[in-house]
Scaffold this active site. Structure first.
Site, PDB file in Angstrom:
ATOM      1  N   HIS A   1      11.451 -31.710 -33.160  1.00  0.00           N
ATOM      2  CA  HIS A   1      10.305 -31.304 -32.361  1.00  0.00           C
ATOM      3  C   HIS A   1       9.748 -32.511 -31.607  1.00  0.00           C
ATOM      4  O   HIS A   1       9.798 -33.642 -32.096  1.00  0.00           O
ATOM      5  CB  HIS A   1       9.210 -30.739 -33.263  1.00  0.00           C
TER       6      HIS A   1
ATOM      7  N   GLU B   1       6.763 -33.510 -31.136  1.00  0.00           N
ATOM      8  CA  GLU B   1       5.706 -34.230 -31.854  1.00  0.00           C
ATOM      9  C   GLU B   1       6.303 -35.230 -32.841  1.00  0.00           C
ATOM     10  O   GLU B   1       5.869 -36.386 -32.905  1.00  0.00           O
ATOM     11  CB  GLU B   1       4.798 -33.266 -32.630  1.00  0.00           C
TER      12      GLU B   1
END
Length: 146
Positions: free
Chosen positions: A52, A54
Site C-alpha cells: 500500500h 502508505e
C-alpha cells in the site's frame, strides 16, 4: 490548504503514470510542509496485497530520517488508510493523517475502537478532505477490474 492543493497536483501526475495500479498515492511531510517521502500503490504491479502507498511512504520516510518514529510528520494520502496501514501509522506515531476519500465503514483508520487506541497510547488526528475527482479515480479503477 496550500499543502492539500500541492498534494492534489502531485496526485494527478502520479495517477497518470500508473494506469494499471490502484490509484492510491501517499506522502509524508514535515510539519513545516517539506516532502520527506512519496509513494504510489504497487499492489497490482507486485501482486503483493501489502504494498500500500502508505506503508511504502512510511518505510521510505523512516529510511530518510534514519529513525523509528515519525512523530514530527504528517501523512497525506488519497484514500483513508486501511486497518493494516492504520497499525503502521500508530506504531510510527504519526500525529496527523489527512485523506481525501473515506474507506467503507469498518475498513479504515476511523473505525479503530477506543479500546484499541487506548492500549497503544497514541492516535493521530484524522482529517477527511473530500475530493470527488479522487473518489472517481478509485471507482473507475475498480469498475474496470470487475
Amino acid at each position: 490548504m496550500e499543502i492539500y492543493e500541492s498534494f492534489l497536483e502531485r496526485y494527478s501526475i502520479e495517477v497518470s503514470k500508473f494506469k494499471n495500479e490502484i490509484p492510491s498515492y501517499s506522502e509524508i511531510l514535515t510539519k513545516e510542509g517539506y516532502l520527506v517521502s512519496k509513494s504510489f500503490n504497487s499492489v497490482e504491479q507486485t501482486l503483493n496485497p501489502t504494498k500500500h502507498s502508505e506503508l511504502l511512504a512510511i518505510e521510505m520516510a523512516l529510511s530518510q530520517i534514519k529513525g523509528r518514529y515519525l512523530s514530527e510528520h504528517i501523512l497525506l494520502t488519497a484514500l483513508e488508510p486501511c486497518l493494516l496501514c492504520a497499525g503502521a501509522i500508530l506504531r510510527v506515531k504519526l500525529p496527523e493523517v489527512v485523506y481525501f476519500v473515506p474507506a467503507k465503514p469498518g475498513e479504515g483508520i476511523s473505525s479503530y475502537t477506543t479500546e484499541s487506541i487506548y492500549l497503544l497510547n497514541h492516535f493521530p488526528k484524522c482529517t477527511l478532505v473530500p475530493k470527488s475527482h479522487i473518489k472517481f479515480e478509485f471507482l473507475s479503477f475498480f469498475k474496470e477490474k470487475r
